[in-house]
Design an enzyme around this catalytic site. Sequence first.
Site: not given
Length: 448
Positions: A117, A170-172, A174, A198, A232, A330
């Site tokens: 995805k 991706g984001s923390t 999610v 990560e 990131c 962030e």
Amino acid sequence: MNFSWQERAAIFLKAAALISGPYREQINAATMLCQSKNVHQAEIDAACETIDFFRYNVYFMSQIYQNQPVSSPNVWNMLEYRPLEGFVYAVTPFNFTAIAANLVAAPVMMGNVVVWKPSDHQIYSAHVLMKVFKEAGVPEGVINLISGDPKMITERVLTHKAFSGLHFTGSTNVFRDLWKSIGQNISHYNNYPRIVGETGGKDFIWAHPSANPKAVTTAIIRGAFEFQGQKCSAALRVYLPTSLWKDIKDQLVEDMSSIKMGSPEDPSNFMNAVIDKKSFKKLSTFLEQARADDVVEFVMGGNYDDAVGYFVEPTVLRTDDPNYVGLREEFFGPIVTVYVYDDEDWEKILSVIDQTGIYALTGAIFSDDRNALKIAAEKLIDAAGNLYINDKPTGAVVGQQPFGGARASGTNDKAGSEWNLLRWVSIRTIKETFVPPENYRYPFLDRD
């Protein structure tokens, strides 16, 4: 995938050759067009880093398969590196074509099937990668690219009993939601899934009073503003001694005055647009909040414009509050916050850096004093998975600086290394005895 590791290696070596040759311009152009990267950023990402991931991972894979246990007389011991039983779910971000390529290719290289995805903003370069994979010889059904509603796709994937692993960037938030969903479904799976992620970062630059001001300034500009800070690993918080602040500030103003922004079509543009309206809104809202905050000074920048594209000017803020939101959260954009400390407090500020925020991805320390560097590295041992000495905190090279962080920045499984590849195998130990015993009695049972 019922191929030997040598056959899988050949596929990805061919994929690297295709990207280095006939697909190079296409993969770079797709990244420039849909991910808003200038030609320099696209080349080092979409072409060079993807090629490096494929070639180095083939080397790391060969090293893994050569790692075998000791055998003894009459016994042959072997390790069999099996793919996971089931499929791996790869969820990939918009900001790096190479990261997307690696998140898919690493499990496949070790024999797994992947459901992929990609980000909606990376779908064009993902399409090009699929063309490369197919031409390189990846069989049908091994890499399954799916686009659409991420919530619906993820729900279907994570409730399937054959789900065996997550490879995520991706984001923390999610990633935490995905981990929670996996935990809630844990009794439904055939195996305990591997979870590799990560995520975010609030990456730092710290300068000792002995640091070179021009080197620090260059690290701030390149680390914070390349690709609009949408990395990131981007430098988002900076800690500078009072004695260096004026020189660094003057150099920042001079250098940033020459930065050009615009379309990737013009190679003289150092910066381009941020990825989408949502990102632009988040960044512009923060800038307006900062203008109203009495603990913030705008050193440079602060403007934004969405008339033609989503452009946010490179911005340097200064604050006297070490707990200011600009030093903690962030924002994923070209905004860096500076905190100036008293020279004699250079060691104390290291504890502040370590304890500010929830992330631990990258960081940079600058000094010409070797003892100060030693102390900083020790004090910040848990604050960054990738630590840079006298260099910006971005630009990890595959095979040279394996990449990943801990705390809220991920599982630190080091993309671009054998440690990541080992996450995608389930090892079987095999012992073969050439002449098996035929009597249960051991010698000690016979008194004579």
